[in-house]
Design a protein around this motif. Structure first.
Motif, short mmCIF file in Angstrom:
data_model
loop_
_atom_site.label_atom_id
_atom_site.label_comp_id
_atom_site.label_asym_id
_atom_site.label_seq_id
_atom_site.Cartn_x
_atom_site.Cartn_y
_atom_site.Cartn_z
N THR A 150 0.84 -1.20 0.00
CA THR A 150 0.00 0.00 0.00
C THR A 150 0.88 1.25 0.00
O THR A 150 0.70 2.16 -0.82
CB THR A 150 -0.94 -0.02 1.23
OG1 THR A 150 -1.91 -1.04 1.02
CG2 THR A 150 -1.64 1.31 1.43
N LEU A 387 -11.70 6.95 10.42
CA LEU A 387 -11.17 5.67 9.92
C LEU A 387 -12.30 4.65 9.81
O LEU A 387 -12.45 3.98 8.79
CB LEU A 387 -10.07 5.16 10.85
CG LEU A 387 -9.42 3.81 10.46
CD1 LEU A 387 -7.96 3.79 10.87
CD2 LEU A 387 -10.14 2.62 11.06
N THR A 390 -14.61 5.52 6.98
CA THR A 390 -14.01 5.25 5.67
C THR A 390 -14.09 3.77 5.33
O THR A 390 -14.46 3.39 4.21
CB THR A 390 -12.54 5.73 5.65
OG1 THR A 390 -12.52 7.12 5.96
CG2 THR A 390 -11.90 5.50 4.30
N VAL A 391 -13.73 2.94 6.30
CA VAL A 391 -13.84 1.48 6.06
C VAL A 391 -15.29 1.14 5.72
O VAL A 391 -15.56 0.43 4.74
CB VAL A 391 -13.37 0.67 7.30
CG1 VAL A 391 -13.67 -0.81 7.11
CG2 VAL A 391 -11.88 0.89 7.56
N ILE A 394 -16.30 2.10 2.13
CA ILE A 394 -15.73 1.25 1.08
C ILE A 394 -16.34 -0.15 1.13
O ILE A 394 -16.60 -0.76 0.09
CB ILE A 394 -14.19 1.25 1.16
CG1 ILE A 394 -13.71 2.67 0.86
CG2 ILE A 394 -13.57 0.24 0.21
CD1 ILE A 394 -12.23 2.87 0.90
N PRO A 430 -7.94 -6.98 5.77
CA PRO A 430 -8.54 -6.76 4.45
C PRO A 430 -8.82 -8.08 3.72
O PRO A 430 -9.29 -8.04 2.59
CB PRO A 430 -7.44 -5.98 3.72
CG PRO A 430 -6.17 -6.49 4.31
CD PRO A 430 -6.48 -6.82 5.75
N GLU A 463 -7.16 0.71 -1.10
CA GLU A 463 -8.29 1.63 -1.34
C GLU A 463 -8.67 2.39 -0.08
O GLU A 463 -8.96 3.58 -0.11
CB GLU A 463 -9.48 0.84 -1.90
CG GLU A 463 -9.24 0.40 -3.33
CD GLU A 463 -10.27 -0.60 -3.84
OE1 GLU A 463 -10.18 -0.96 -5.01
OE2 GLU A 463 -11.14 -1.04 -3.06
N ILE A 464 -8.67 1.65 1.04
CA ILE A 464 -9.05 2.29 2.32
C ILE A 464 -8.02 3.34 2.72
O ILE A 464 -8.35 4.48 3.06
CB ILE A 464 -9.18 1.21 3.42
CG1 ILE A 464 -10.42 0.35 3.14
CG2 ILE A 464 -9.27 1.85 4.79
CD1 ILE A 464 -10.48 -0.91 3.95
N GLN A 467 -8.02 6.44 0.42
CA GLN A 467 -9.16 7.32 0.69
C GLN A 467 -8.97 8.13 1.99
O GLN A 467 -9.29 9.30 2.06
CB GLN A 467 -10.44 6.49 0.78
CG GLN A 467 -11.67 7.34 1.01
CD GLN A 467 -12.81 6.92 0.10
OE1 GLN A 467 -12.57 6.40 -1.00
NE2 GLN A 467 -14.02 7.12 0.55
N LEU A 468 -8.41 7.45 2.98
CA LEU A 468 -8.24 8.09 4.29
C LEU A 468 -7.11 9.13 4.26
O LEU A 468 -7.12 10.11 4.99
CB LEU A 468 -7.93 7.00 5.32
CG LEU A 468 -8.04 7.30 6.79
CD1 LEU A 468 -9.44 7.81 7.16
CD2 LEU A 468 -7.71 6.05 7.60
#
Ligand SMILES: [Zn+2]
Length: 470
Positions: A150, A387, A390-391, A394, A430, A463-464, A467-468
């Motif tokens: 990541t 956080l 956001t999770v 998604i 994940p 992705e998470i 975005q965060l």
């Protein structure tokens, strides 16, 4: 199970994941996911081949492995050796500083394995029937590598970030973390100064055998260890002339009282919330009970049913496991000292002193010394943070039917070191796949992960974080 069944099942469960991934092109724009996932797999294989069995650990090998890649990629990093052979790596991709950093925390050590129970070499990273085998495949080199890839992908894609993204792989988690996360939190808190969020192991997702994702967990808290040593003393002597109050006899009486004792139920808000979040997955009658656990445990029938599950039984109270015993080392000698080590675990928010006083009341023998071997304060992180939101957002896109749960771990991770520093820390995995794809379990024999579950997890995690951090 024959090979073709595995493959067929595998195909079925992967389909929805791949289908959903093509609809979320917004994340990682410009990222070639085929290439990233292929590389993520190659790096994971290399990482699994590094023997970081703790004890002794040798996690410096893992730290140097990551450092080599950071160097090549121009990623800022530092390697530490808290004690000889133990290794910690810290690496950072900078944001513009307008928002606070995110820490991706993992441990690079793995637990020992028993060769005779493994069908492959535990450090060969063998690929077989769609799985990658290896000690650490689940706990937690897969997640560690997902975190690393990541950060690497954010760097290479030059994603404009508001937050620093910090990768931190530490040693010694499996033995309490004092030579790893604990050492780092104590000696280099400046390197994660101001961090707002931290991702760590300790998540829990539920996927049924058809591949339907029922829930994705974001863990806000965990029980905390209170490992205690009990020491009894008494007059020594010869085994032929028993003494009623010998050290061993005193100790056994004390332990018997502990075994007969069931600590009272203590429902802390974070545990109640955890049950409430799971209620959404239950049939209506049970759901009502889980949604209001405080009332429900007053019903003896419900309580009996709940406590038939060892995990549920443990999470609602402090627990006691007697694990280590030592008396004489000779059969005909009554020893002057006998000791026991007991693994007690406390609900979040419990205080060690209060707990020891409770145990003294149970033992009813003041001559027995009770000393802590390992204990931490247990803190919670909030479940309405950015956080968690956001999770959830998604997850809603990717797995529309899944609910978000807030599991409280019966075990413990390194998260408490960072919660103590004021960083909101969460257990999150994940890897969203049926249990059989996440095989062998944590610390189990033939530990393995389905390679597709792994590579899809890498993308989900990216992705998470993107975005965060954006
Ligand atoms: Zn672990």
């Amino acid at each position: 199970m024959p090979y073709f069944r595995k493959t067929a099942l595998f195909g079925l469960l992967i389909l929805p994941l791949i289908a959903s991934s093509s609809t979320s092109r917004a994340a990682g724009n410009g990222v070639n996911w085929d290439e990233v996932q292929k590389e993520a797999l190659e790096l994971f294989i290399q990482y699994l081949k590094i023997d970081t069995t703790n004890p002794p650990g040798n996690e410096i090998r893992a730290a140097r492995f990551f450092a080599g890649i950071c160097k090549r990629e121009g990623i800022e990093h530092q390697v530490f050796e808290p004690s000889p052979g133990r290794g910690v790596i810290w690496a950072r991709v900078r944001g513009d500083g307008s928002r606070r950093p995110i820490v991706l925390l993992n441990h690079s050590d793995v637990v020992p394995h028993s060769k005779e129970f493994w069908s492959v070499d535990a450090f060969s990273a063998a690929i077989k029937d769609g799985f990658i085998y290896g000690r650490g495949a689940m706990d937690m080199k897969s997640l560690g590598m997902a975190q690393f890839v990541t950060m690497l992908t954010l760097k290479r894609a030059k994603v404009p970030l508001k937050r620093d993204v910090i990768f931190l792989a530490t040693a010694d988690e499996e033995a309490g973390g004092l030579n790893g996360a604990g050492w780092f939190a104590k000696n280099h808190p400046e390197l994660i100064k101001g961090a707002e969020f931290l991702f760590n192991e300790g998540g829990n997702n539920i996927v049924d055998s058809s591949g339907k994702v029922l829930s994705v967990g974001v863990g806000p808290s965990e029980k905390t260890p209170a490992w205690l040593r009990l020491t009894a003393t008494g007059e020594p002597g010869h085994g032929s002339t028993p003494r009623a109050n010998s050290s061993v006899n005193r100790l056994l009486r004390a332990l018997n009282r502990l075994l007969d004792y069931t600590p009272p139920i203590q429902l802390t808000p974070v545990v109640e919330q955890s049950f409430r979040s799971v209620a959404q997955l239950m049939p209506p009658q049970q759901a009502a009970k889980y949604a209001n656990l405080r009332e429900a445990v007053k019903d003896p029938d419900f309580l009996r049913q709940l406590e038939s599950d060892p995990f549920a039984r443990s999470i609602i109270r402090n627990t006691i496991s007697v694990t280590v015993l030592q008396g004489s080392n000779k059969i005909n000698v009554i020893p002057p000292v006998a000791t026991a080590e007991i693994d007690t675990r406390l609900v979040p928010g419990e205080k060690l002193d209060r707990w020891i006083a409770e145990l003294r009341g149970v033992i009813k023998d003041d001559s027995i010394k009770i000393e802590p071997i390992l204990s931490f304060e247990a803190n919670d992180s909030p479940t309405d943070s950015e956080l968690v939101k956001t999770v959830a957002a998604i997850v809603k896109q990717k797995f529309p039917e899944a609910v978000i749960t807030y599991p409280v771990l019966a075990g413990f991770t390194d998260s408490h070191y960072y919660r103590d520093l004021g960083v909101m820390s969460y257990g999150f995995s994940p890897f969203v796949a049926p249990p059989r794809e996440l095989g062998g379990g944590f610390h189990g024999n033939d530990e393995r992960i389905g390679w597709k579950a792994y590579v899809e997890g890498v993308k989900f995690f990216y992705e998470i974080v993107e975005q965060l951090a954006r």
